[in-house]
Design a protein around this motif. Structure first.
Motif, PDB file in Angstrom:
ATOM      1  N   SER A 199      -5.674   6.306  -1.205  1.00  0.00           N
ATOM      2  CA  SER A 199      -4.668   5.382  -1.758  1.00  0.00           C
ATOM      3  C   SER A 199      -5.105   3.939  -1.564  1.00  0.00           C
ATOM      4  O   SER A 199      -5.002   3.116  -2.487  1.00  0.00           O
ATOM      5  CB  SER A 199      -3.309   5.621  -1.092  1.00  0.00           C
ATOM      6  OG  SER A 199      -2.817   6.913  -1.385  1.00  0.00           O
ATOM      7  N   GLU A 200      -5.573   3.608  -0.367  1.00  0.00           N
ATOM      8  CA  GLU A 200      -6.034   2.244  -0.117  1.00  0.00           C
ATOM      9  C   GLU A 200      -7.274   1.933  -0.957  1.00  0.00           C
ATOM     10  O   GLU A 200      -7.431   0.812  -1.459  1.00  0.00           O
ATOM     11  CB  GLU A 200      -6.366   2.062   1.361  1.00  0.00           C
ATOM     12  CG  GLU A 200      -5.173   2.119   2.303  1.00  0.00           C
ATOM     13  CD  GLU A 200      -4.757   3.547   2.640  1.00  0.00           C
ATOM     14  OE1 GLU A 200      -5.431   4.487   2.146  1.00  0.00           O
ATOM     15  OE2 GLU A 200      -3.767   3.716   3.374  1.00  0.00           O
ATOM     16  N   SER A 203      -8.059   8.062   3.002  1.00  0.00           N
ATOM     17  CA  SER A 203      -7.851   6.637   2.675  1.00  0.00           C
ATOM     18  C   SER A 203      -7.958   6.403   1.166  1.00  0.00           C
ATOM     19  O   SER A 203      -8.218   5.283   0.735  1.00  0.00           O
ATOM     20  CB  SER A 203      -8.886   5.780   3.413  1.00  0.00           C
ATOM     21  OG  SER A 203     -10.202   6.073   2.967  1.00  0.00           O
ATOM     22  N   ARG A 260      -8.645  -5.627   5.131  1.00  0.00           N
ATOM     23  CA  ARG A 260      -8.329  -4.620   4.112  1.00  0.00           C
ATOM     24  C   ARG A 260      -9.562  -3.778   3.762  1.00  0.00           C
ATOM     25  O   ARG A 260      -9.468  -2.563   3.593  1.00  0.00           O
ATOM     26  CB  ARG A 260      -7.794  -5.292   2.851  1.00  0.00           C
ATOM     27  CG  ARG A 260      -7.393  -4.292   1.790  1.00  0.00           C
ATOM     28  CD  ARG A 260      -6.968  -4.942   0.489  1.00  0.00           C
ATOM     29  NE  ARG A 260      -6.456  -3.959  -0.452  1.00  0.00           N
ATOM     30  CZ  ARG A 260      -6.142  -4.220  -1.718  1.00  0.00           C
ATOM     31  NH1 ARG A 260      -6.282  -5.462  -2.196  1.00  0.00           N
ATOM     32  NH2 ARG A 260      -5.688  -3.263  -2.506  1.00  0.00           N
ATOM     33  N   VAL A 279     -10.582  -0.880   6.122  1.00  0.00           N
ATOM     34  CA  VAL A 279      -9.786   0.344   6.078  1.00  0.00           C
ATOM     35  C   VAL A 279     -10.491   1.426   5.268  1.00  0.00           C
ATOM     36  O   VAL A 279     -10.295   2.620   5.490  1.00  0.00           O
ATOM     37  CB  VAL A 279      -8.392   0.044   5.488  1.00  0.00           C
ATOM     38  CG1 VAL A 279      -7.583   1.318   5.280  1.00  0.00           C
ATOM     39  CG2 VAL A 279      -7.633  -0.905   6.407  1.00  0.00           C
TER      40      VAL A 279
END
Length: 639
Positions: free
Chosen positions: A547-548, A545, A535, A538
């Motif tokens: 949102s992550e 990216s 995770r 990412v």
């Protein structure tokens, strides 16, 4: 300067070479042979003349039958230290690596290194961290003769002098470019030397076997301390945390420094008996002290002791973390203390500064008026959600390593200003009063101090300095704090996927906050959130990216202490059509947590105007610094 230093080193080498074989070259019975015997009394191995670092690169391995009982323990720790020395030197960057061709493992070599660093140091201000570190290093150099004299009392003492000096050389060189570590390490060396120097007078009188054993025991603990310092610095480099102000060197080694102090007190206690004989009752009285579980062990037993030692450290950190978190939960006065200190420290300085400016009659004018903003409609509260999941065991070590790539997306220098470079806190008492009220209000979590546009660099911008002073006070009150000073870097290459400097700077902000949150985690904990390497990988510093990234930020917040302070300065620089939605989501996420967030800006922030409620905003209408020579035009960064 370098040529003179090289000449001095060469002259010392020639004297040693001559001293090594002078006795053999003088005829028996010659009056000069007395001088030869004195010169060669402590002659080292002949190989050390041509390669003084040989023992460090290829440390000797002695069998149990060859060890002197007095120096058995210190010999083991000396060899362990030499083994870690080579690995540490190889892991240093070129700027931090000791040049063994221009240095020697001697006390004089340590003094030369400190003198050379002091001469070439860029820190002219003696009140800076590097300036303080150099003061400590010079003070420590004044005690090196005491270390040398004490070590030579024990058998093969000259060998341990070489190991001690050579290790100091490599650590000092590795730490000097990292101001916080350099200051803390130099202070620790001075603390150790104070204890050692206290024993020197007694040791010149009492050279008993018992005293020699205590000296060997003392320096065995000093060697293991230096060994752990090298391991700690290597780990910080590996995690990319070497310059983190959240990493407290003194706290990490407080137990070992206390143990070294106890060992020196044992020597003083024994010497105080005024007897050269073994005194069993004295030994029994003073030996009931803590011992490092690794001391003197080798092979499998050493590995088991290492595991037990680090397990003890983790358990102690877990206990201290639980105790600190529990204390913060039970005691709601921390922010009150911080508010009171802000009033004491900032208000006095600000008012004195204002009065001095007016009295000088230099045309400088500061007019600050409060402007309450009209009410805004309630905004969406974002709270961590999700269904119940099984708890997973996590370790801080693994998460730090998995997230170290985040360091590529921000500059740690943006966490706070250097203490010695910050200018005066030129803010009004009204701002300070509003800060104090906010700190004491248990239901208020967000505050925006909005100032007018100011053309000044960081160290002269009163709002930047104000934010920095609050960070310092929070740290003094042991309040967990994360912070970042936003900026747009001129000429910075945009990463793939970032279409604007504002987008890239927004990613720098949230990655910096996430990395600091991770550093505040407990050494071991259980949580249902995903903090795996997959995770974390990412997160690539790209706005695509987001949102992550903000999702991870949201998941970390419930794992934080209840009294967490976040200070963000200059978020208005990030305003852009490409960042509006992202920044609004970030503020909403913060509002949904128990974290207190202080925003300071010297310009209009579209995001905060949309997200911050009327009673969470304090506006300063005018700040006029006529006649002041600002060194940097911040407005030009937006061109």
């Amino acid at each position: 300067m370098a040529s003179i230093a090289d000449d001095v080193r060469e002259s010392r080498r020639l004297v040693r070479v001559y001293s090594g074989d002078v006795e053999g070259r003088l005829p028996p019975g010659s009056k000069s042979q007395v001088l030869g015997q004195a010169l060669s009394r402590e002659k080292p191995n002949s190989e050390s003349f041509t390669n003084p670092w040989k023992k460090f690169i290829d440390p000797p391995k002695l069998s149990n039958t060859e060890r002197d009982p007095i120096t058995n323990v210190i010999t083991i720790e000396s060899n362990k230290l030499l083994q870690k020395w080579q690995s540490f030197l190889n892991n240093c960057t070129s700027d931090d690596r000791l040049d063994v061709s221009r240095s020697e493992p001697t006390m004089e070599g340590v003094i030369d290194l400190v003198r050379e660093i002091s001469t070439t140091s860029r820190a002219k201000n003696q009140n800076s961290r590097r300036g303080k570190a150099m003061k400590y290093f010079h003070k420590f150099c004044e005690t090196l003769d005491a270390h040398k004299s004490i070590l030579k009392i024990i058998p093969e003492g000259s060998e341990y002098v070489s190991v001690f000096a050579g290790t100091l050389n490599v650590i000092i060189q590795a730490s000097v470019n990292h101001e916080r570590i350099s200051e803390d390490f130099s202070e620790a060396l001075c603390t150790i030397s104070e204890h050692v120097a206290d024993c020197k007078v007694e040791l010149e009188i009492y050279h008993t076997r018992a005293m020699k054993e205590l000296i060997a025991d003392l320096y065995a603990h000093i060697f293991i301390f230096l060994s752990d310092v090298m391991v700690w610095i290597t780990e910080k480099k590996r995690r990319r945390l070497l310059d983190s102000f959240n990493e407290k060197f003194i706290q990490k080694f407080e137990k070992q420094l206390s143990m070294i102090k106890q060992k020196s007190e044992r020597i003083k206690n024994l010497a105080a008996q005024c007897s050269r004989a073994e005194q069993r009752h004295v030994r029994a009285a003073v030996e009931d002290l803590a011992q490092d579980v690794r001391l003197g062990l080798t092979g499998q037993r050493r590995q088991e002791a290492e595991m037990a030692y680090y397990a003890e450290i983790i358990e102690r950190e877990l206990y201290e973390g639980r105790k600190e978190r529990q204390q913060l939960r039970e005691d709601g006065q921390n922010f009150r203390w911080l508010a009171d200190q802000i009033v004491k420290m900032l208000e006095n300085k600000a008012m004195i500064w204002i009065e001095d400016s007016r009295a000088a009659g230099d045309g400088r004018r500061m007019l600050m008026t409060e402007r309450r903003s009209p009410g805004f409609p309630s905004q969406l509260l974002v709270t961590p959600g999700g269904s119940s999941q099984a708890l997973i065991d996590w370790t801080l070590e693994d998460i730090l390593l998995s997230s170290k790539h985040l360091e590529d997306f921000f500059d740690r220098g943006r966490f706070r200003l250097e203490e010695d470079r910050a200018g005066p806190t030129g803010v009004s008492s009204g701002i300070i009063r509003r800060l104090s009220e906010w700190m004491k209000n248990p239901t208020s979590y967000l505050l925006w101090l909005e100032g007018p546009r100011i053309f000044a660099d960081d160290i002269n911008n009163p709002f930047d300095v104000l934010a920095n002073r609050i960070i310092q006070l929070a740290e003094q009150n042991h309040i967990p704090t994360i912070s970042y000073r936003c900026e747009l870097r001129r000429g910075e290459q945009l990463r793939s996927g970032n279409d604007s400097r504002e987008a890239q700077a927004s990613m720098s902000l949230i990655c910096a906050l996430i990395r600091q949150l991770i550093e505040l985690l407990l050494p071991k904990f259980q949580a249902s959130v995903d903090l795996s390497e997959g995770r974390l990988r990412v997160l690539d510093g790209c706005i695509l990216s987001w949102s992550e990234t903000v999702g991870l930020f949201r998941d970390l917040l419930p794992l934080m202490p209840d009294t967490l302070l976040c200070i963000i300065d200059g978020i208005h620089w990030l305003d852009d059509s490409s960042t509006t939605g992202c920044l609004e989501e970030l503020v909403q996420t913060m509002r949904g947590s128990k974290m207190r967030v202080l925003f300071t800006t010297t310009g209009r922030s579209t995001c905060l105007r949309q997200q911050i409620l009327g009673d969470e905003r304090y506006s300063v209408q005018t700040v006029d610094f006529k006649g002041t020579n600002w060194t940097l035009d911040i407005e030009s960064l937006r061109v």
